[in-house]
Design a protein around this motif. Structure first.
Motif, mmCIF file in Angstrom:
data_model
loop_
_atom_site.group_PDB
_atom_site.id
_atom_site.type_symbol
_atom_site.label_atom_id
_atom_site.label_comp_id
_atom_site.label_asym_id
_atom_site.label_seq_id
_atom_site.Cartn_x
_atom_site.Cartn_y
_atom_site.Cartn_z
ATOM 1 N N ARG A 52 0.831 -1.204 0.000
ATOM 2 C CA ARG A 52 0.000 0.000 0.000
ATOM 3 C C ARG A 52 0.869 1.259 0.000
ATOM 4 N NH1 ARG A 52 -4.560 0.755 4.548
ATOM 5 N NH2 ARG A 52 -2.735 1.236 5.819
ATOM 6 N N ARG A 140 -14.990 13.923 4.058
ATOM 7 C CA ARG A 140 -13.746 13.299 3.621
ATOM 8 C C ARG A 140 -13.296 13.962 2.323
ATOM 9 N NH1 ARG A 140 -9.400 11.513 4.206
ATOM 10 N NH2 ARG A 140 -8.726 9.347 4.353
ATOM 11 N N LYS A 151 -2.480 7.107 1.365
ATOM 12 C CA LYS A 151 -2.201 7.383 2.790
ATOM 13 C C LYS A 151 -1.075 8.416 2.822
ATOM 14 C CE LYS A 151 -1.873 4.842 7.143
ATOM 15 N NZ LYS A 151 -2.914 5.559 7.849
ATOM 16 N N TYR A 155 -2.699 14.782 6.759
ATOM 17 C CA TYR A 155 -3.864 14.201 7.453
ATOM 18 C C TYR A 155 -4.790 15.272 8.004
ATOM 19 C CZ TYR A 155 -4.448 9.197 7.532
ATOM 20 O OH TYR A 155 -4.800 7.912 7.191
ATOM 21 N N ASN A 158 -8.538 14.562 8.186
ATOM 22 C CA ASN A 158 -8.937 13.674 9.277
ATOM 23 C C ASN A 158 -8.788 14.362 10.637
ATOM 24 O OD1 ASN A 158 -7.520 12.460 6.943
ATOM 25 N ND2 ASN A 158 -8.465 10.598 7.717
ATOM 26 N N GLU A 184 -15.866 6.789 6.150
ATOM 27 C CA GLU A 184 -15.112 6.053 7.168
ATOM 28 C C GLU A 184 -14.948 6.970 8.365
ATOM 29 O OE1 GLU A 184 -11.053 5.399 5.852
ATOM 30 O OE2 GLU A 184 -11.054 7.287 4.777
ATOM 31 N N THR A 186 -12.101 8.809 11.230
ATOM 32 C CA THR A 186 -10.881 9.587 10.981
ATOM 33 C C THR A 186 -9.630 8.709 10.862
ATOM 34 O OG1 THR A 186 -10.329 9.970 13.309
ATOM 35 C CG2 THR A 186 -11.870 11.518 12.294
ATOM 36 N N GLY A 187 -9.664 7.539 11.504
ATOM 37 C CA GLY A 187 -8.527 6.630 11.400
ATOM 38 C C GLY A 187 -8.954 5.177 11.365
ATOM 39 N N ASP A 188 -10.208 4.926 11.035
ATOM 40 C CA ASP A 188 -10.750 3.558 11.064
ATOM 41 C C ASP A 188 -11.813 3.390 9.986
ATOM 42 O OD1 ASP A 188 -9.505 2.594 13.635
ATOM 43 O OD2 ASP A 188 -10.658 4.262 14.454
ATOM 44 N N ASN A 189 -11.938 2.179 9.468
ATOM 45 C CA ASN A 189 -13.045 1.845 8.558
ATOM 46 C C ASN A 189 -14.267 1.407 9.361
ATOM 47 O OD1 ASN A 189 -10.406 0.726 6.692
ATOM 48 N ND2 ASN A 189 -11.896 2.076 5.737
ATOM 49 N N LEU A 208 -9.912 5.084 2.737
ATOM 50 C CA LEU A 208 -8.654 4.350 2.701
ATOM 51 C C LEU A 208 -9.033 2.866 2.759
ATOM 52 C CD1 LEU A 208 -5.477 4.551 2.885
ATOM 53 C CD2 LEU A 208 -5.787 4.012 5.299
ATOM 54 N N GLY A 210 -8.584 -0.115 4.125
ATOM 55 C CA GLY A 210 -7.844 -0.557 5.303
ATOM 56 C C GLY A 210 -7.368 -1.995 5.184
ATOM 57 N N ILE A 211 -6.165 -2.229 5.685
ATOM 58 C CA ILE A 211 -5.608 -3.587 5.688
ATOM 59 C C ILE A 211 -6.367 -4.422 6.722
ATOM 60 C CG2 ILE A 211 -3.461 -4.887 6.102
ATOM 61 C CD1 ILE A 211 -2.590 -2.980 4.013
ATOM 62 N N THR A 212 -6.734 -3.795 7.846
ATOM 63 C CA THR A 212 -7.518 -4.512 8.858
ATOM 64 C C THR A 212 -8.913 -4.807 8.307
ATOM 65 O OG1 THR A 212 -6.387 -3.035 10.403
ATOM 66 C CG2 THR A 212 -8.052 -4.503 11.329
ATOM 67 N N GLY A 247 -9.191 -1.050 12.322
ATOM 68 C CA GLY A 247 -7.999 -0.251 12.032
ATOM 69 C C GLY A 247 -6.784 -0.895 12.676
ATOM 70 N N THR A 248 -5.631 -0.532 12.177
ATOM 71 C CA THR A 248 -4.397 -1.121 12.704
ATOM 72 C C THR A 248 -4.271 -0.902 14.204
ATOM 73 O OG1 THR A 248 -3.230 -0.972 10.616
ATOM 74 C CG2 THR A 248 -1.883 -0.887 12.607
HETATM 75 N N1 PMP Z 1 -9.036 4.960 7.387
HETATM 76 C C1 PMP Z 1 -8.134 5.892 7.701
HETATM 77 C C2 PMP Z 1 -8.379 7.306 7.292
HETATM 78 C C3 PMP Z 1 -6.966 5.534 8.410
HETATM 79 O O1 PMP Z 1 -6.066 6.458 8.728
HETATM 80 C C4 PMP Z 1 -6.794 4.196 8.809
HETATM 81 C C5 PMP Z 1 -5.627 3.790 9.649
HETATM 82 N N2 PMP Z 1 -4.449 3.901 9.007
HETATM 83 C C6 PMP Z 1 -7.768 3.253 8.446
HETATM 84 C C7 PMP Z 1 -8.878 3.677 7.733
HETATM 85 C C8 PMP Z 1 -7.604 1.809 8.789
HETATM 86 O O2 PMP Z 1 -6.639 1.252 7.930
HETATM 87 P P1 PMP Z 1 -5.719 0.057 8.405
HETATM 88 O O3 PMP Z 1 -6.621 -1.065 8.791
HETATM 89 O O4 PMP Z 1 -4.900 -0.277 7.208
HETATM 90 O O5 PMP Z 1 -4.933 0.534 9.551
#
Ligand code: PMP
Length: 289
Positions: A52, A140, A151, A155, A158, A184, A186-189, A208, A210-212, A247-248
């Motif tokens: 990614r 967003r 990514k 930021y 967010n 989504e 701010t830092g999670d799906n 984004l 997300g890998i998670t 999220g991670t």
């Molecule tokens: N959306 C946003 C805007 C993010 O910053 C993140 C965390 N990096 C995620 C979703 C979750 O993505 P991931 O599971 O890859 O951490």
């Protein structure tokens, strides 16, 4: 605190890991990054995160100066040098030092930075009881301006939404896209469950990827659930049986209300709790390296 940091090709003591004030990562948010978890000494889904990172870099016309395998090795080396068993890796590539103008041709060379450190988590109480969310008025980024699939080091979009969440007493905030659909947090799906069906916004809702998120979709399908990537509006969340974020840093965490509307019975639902347990098994159950 990290002991040593990988920067521009070598591991150096953390207090000597510095970038120029002319770095376009600092001046303009011109760069890309990844946040990655370390569980039991293993860097979780490292290859996916590195993929990614290269994709984000490709999209902003930034050439990462080392190949994929070398970057993977450098991440592992940095984790080991800092004795991180359970922690967090921040992988950053900046455009490098340039002039006080935007022209990327005047920047030196891309700088790769790897920081391996411990991680601050949401309070345990939120994992047990679920989190409350509010919708931010900040939408967003429009995919035609700065695609949320990138990514990037910028930021601010967010952060502005996160401030709104904090003001409302929430640790996360929901962001809509320019069409008013759910994007989504701010830092999670985000995911919802209604009548046993799991739904999450597709990448073209402006998120984004997300890998998670992808890992949890696989886990849910393996467990026999149907998962659909379909556009959602806030009403879908208000009337959902369950809702959770991925999220991670957050891993899998239940959402029990949005904008003051209770979701389901106001507690983490059974499918959410099962997916939390499955994700925990996947991450903690990995063999030690
Ligand atoms: N959306 C946003 C805007 C993010 O910053 C993140 C965390 N990096 C995620 C979703 C979750 O993505 P991931 O599971 O890859 O951490």
């Amino acid at each position: 605190m990290a002991k040593s940091v990988y920067i521009d090709g070598s591991l150096v003591p953390a207090d000597q890991a510095t970038v120029s004030v002319f770095d376009h990562g600092l001046l303009y948010g011109d760069g890309v990054f990844e946040g990655i978890r370390v569980y039991g000494g293993n860097v979780f889904l490292l290859s996916e995160h590195v993929d990614r990172l290269y994709e984000s870099a490709q999209a902003i016309r930034l050439q990462i100066p080392i190949p994929h395998q070398e970057l993977v090795a450098a991440v592992n080396e940095t984790v080991q040098a800092n004795d991180i068993v359970d922690g967090y890796v921040r992988l950053v590539v900046t455009r490098g030092a340039g002039t006080l103008g935007l022209d990327i041709r005047k920047t030196s060379h891309p700088i790769v930075i790897i920081i391996a450190d411990t991680i601050t988590l949401y309070p345990e109480e939120i994992y047990e009881n679920g989190m409350e969310l509010v919708t931010a008025s900040t939408i967003r980024n429009h995919p035609g301006a700065l695609n949320p699939r990138i990514k990037s080091l910028n930021y601010l979009n967010n952060i502005l939404a996160k401030i709104e969440g904090t003001d409302a007493g929430c640790v996360e905030a929901l962001m809509l896209n320019h069409n008013g659909e759910v994007a989504e947090c701010t830092g999670d799906n985000i995911f919802i469950i209604k009548d046993g069906l799991i739904r999450t916004p597709p990448t073209d809702s402006g998120i984004l990827e997300g890998i998670t998120r992808n890992s949890v979709i696989d886990l849910a399908r393996d467990a026999g659930h149907e998962v659909q990537e379909t556009a959602l509006v806030r009403h879908d969340i208000y009337i959902a049986d369950e809702c959770f974020l991925t999220g991670t840093a957050a891993e899998v965490i239940a959402v029990v209300s949005l904008d003051g509307r209770t979701i389901g019975d106001g507690t983490p639902g059974p499918i959410t709790r099962d997916l939390m347990a499955r994700f925990s098994k996947l991450t903690r159950g990995l063999p030690a390296s």
